[in-house]
Write an enzyme that holds these catalytic residues in place. Sequence first.
Site, PDB file in Angstrom:
ATOM      1  N   ARG A   1      24.795  18.618  42.755  1.00 56.85           N
ATOM      2  CA  ARG A   1      23.657  20.213  43.462  1.00 56.85           C
ATOM      3  C   ARG A   1      23.870  21.231  41.781  1.00 56.85           C
ATOM      4  O   ARG A   1      22.863  22.007  41.925  1.00 56.85           O
ATOM      5  CB  ARG A   1      25.142  21.088  44.262  1.00 56.85           C
TER       6      ARG A   1
ATOM      7  N   LYS B   1       2.183  16.748  41.753  1.00 58.27           N
ATOM      8  CA  LYS B   1       1.525  17.017  41.376  1.00 58.27           C
ATOM      9  C   LYS B   1       1.296  16.222  40.450  1.00 58.27           C
ATOM     10  O   LYS B   1       1.680  14.891  40.408  1.00 58.27           O
ATOM     11  CB  LYS B   1       0.189  17.910  42.266  1.00 58.27           C
TER      12      LYS B   1
HETATM   13  C1  LIG Z   1       1.294  21.759  46.252  1.00 56.40           C
HETATM   14  C2  LIG Z   1       2.193  22.776  45.737  1.00 56.40           C
HETATM   15  C3  LIG Z   1       2.792  23.704  45.666  1.00 56.40           C
HETATM   16  C4  LIG Z   1       3.548  23.235  46.996  1.00 56.40           C
HETATM   17  O1  LIG Z   1       4.446  22.390  46.266  1.00 56.40           O
HETATM   18  P1  LIG Z   1       5.556  21.150  47.149  1.00 56.40           P
HETATM   19  O2  LIG Z   1       6.055  20.524  46.097  1.00 56.40           O
HETATM   20  O3  LIG Z   1       4.646  20.664  48.069  1.00 56.40           O
HETATM   21  O4  LIG Z   1       6.548  21.467  47.856  1.00 56.40           O
HETATM   22  C5  LIG Z   1       2.792  25.194  45.469  1.00 56.40           C
HETATM   23  N1  LIG Z   1       2.080  24.819  44.824  1.00 56.40           N
HETATM   24  C6  LIG Z   1       0.825  24.352  44.184  1.00 56.40           C
HETATM   25  C7  LIG Z   1      -0.559  25.116  43.373  1.00 56.40           C
HETATM   26  C8  LIG Z   1       1.276  23.340  45.115  1.00 56.40           C
HETATM   27  O5  LIG Z   1      -0.488  22.750  44.861  1.00 56.40           O
END
Ligand SMILES: *Cc1c(COP(=O)(O)O)cnc(C)c1O
Length: 406
Positions: free
Chosen positions: A63, A213
């Site tokens: 952690r 992403k």
């Molecule tokens: C997807 C996303 C998040 C959140 O991310 P997670 O990995 O789903 O927790 C935050 N900001 C933006 C712009 C995103 O596209």
Amino acid sequence: MKARNKPCALGKATRAIHGGGLDNTVYGEVSVPIFQSSTFAFPNAAEGAARFAGKSSGYIYSRMNNPTVNALEENLVILENGYSAMATATGMAAVSTALLALLEQGAHVVSTDSLYGSTRVLIENELARYGVRSTFVDTSNVENVRKAIRPETRLVFIETPTNPTMKLTDLRAVSEIARGAGAKVVVDNTFASPYLQRPFEHGADVIVHSLTKFVNGHSDVVGGAIVLNGPELHQKIRKALNLYGGTMDPHQAWLILRGVRTLPLRLEKAQENAMKLAAFLSGHPKVTWVRYPGLPDHPQYEIAKRQMDGFGAMICFGVKNGLEGGVTLMNSVELITLAVSLGGVETLIEHPASMTHASISREEREKAGILDELVRLAVGCEDFEDLRKDLDQALNEIPQAPDAGR
Ligand SMILES: *Cc1c(COP(=O)(O)O)cnc(C)c1O
């Protein structure tokens, strides 16, 4: 690889491929191993004490620190030209940890109005329970930021480009306003990725990412990161991450490290497709408007050229027949996948008014620019011709009827 010592001397693709590794390999392995161990043995009591006291850099407990997670963190530092990075369990763990570390009761946040939905709910509803106040403005006009700042403003939280409206904010101008008011600037750099936009070069203090992403890029893992531009906030945020516990697991880190190696290749292909699709959509009879930072009619086209190295792979556009037109398009695509999220090698399509933003009233949605007719396209790496054909046949399913929706 010594890339970690000289991040700025190398090109962006080289940095993505070579950045972040181990000080010493175990068997000469080329890929960083998955150190799937929750805890690390101390050779003796004195060394254990030294590690806890911060006098020795050895590992203690996953952690707090883990070699595989560290390798990914180093890579992100190198890509963003930052000082330090902390990988987190999800993008929301990065956002919540950074906000919890940097705000206190009575503090005020100024933020982009069309933020990622969960970030907005976190600031507006959850942090409000701890006495944090917030103002959401259209930050694409920086004067709105100046007007919203109060003596107790601690943070300006910016998303650029925004989700799903594709508005851009001038990071340099906002950073100057915030600095003048003694507030820190946090930028959610998920939509552009460090390959296309490095907010520290424009004055930001903290960057947060959903690595889920573009950085990972394969729609197979969630993850996030907080990146800092200097030592000032490091202890504070690192401590918050250890205490709240939203840290990354080594297997996640290994997958994301594998993904980031091809970030430049994927993004080059995806944004080439996006540019061509934006042009195709602009000429389609069932499309009412197209918002893509690479089109000269985008309201912040000049900012995009100045602030970004490319225009990215996200497009939003309007379709004829409002809500119904959007739903028809969603049900008619064959190759393109109907799903939320973005940044993977496959193209995804989403209709905010009937999906991600359906729980918000139409009035609220329209105020934030999320019209019934708005469709979000996260462009992937397929052959352009296949994407064009699929969109064309699906758009042609939208009836020619008069616009009854709005
Ligand atoms: C997807 C996303 C998040 C959140 O991310 P997670 O990995 O789903 O927790 C935050 N900001 C933006 C712009 C995103 O596209």
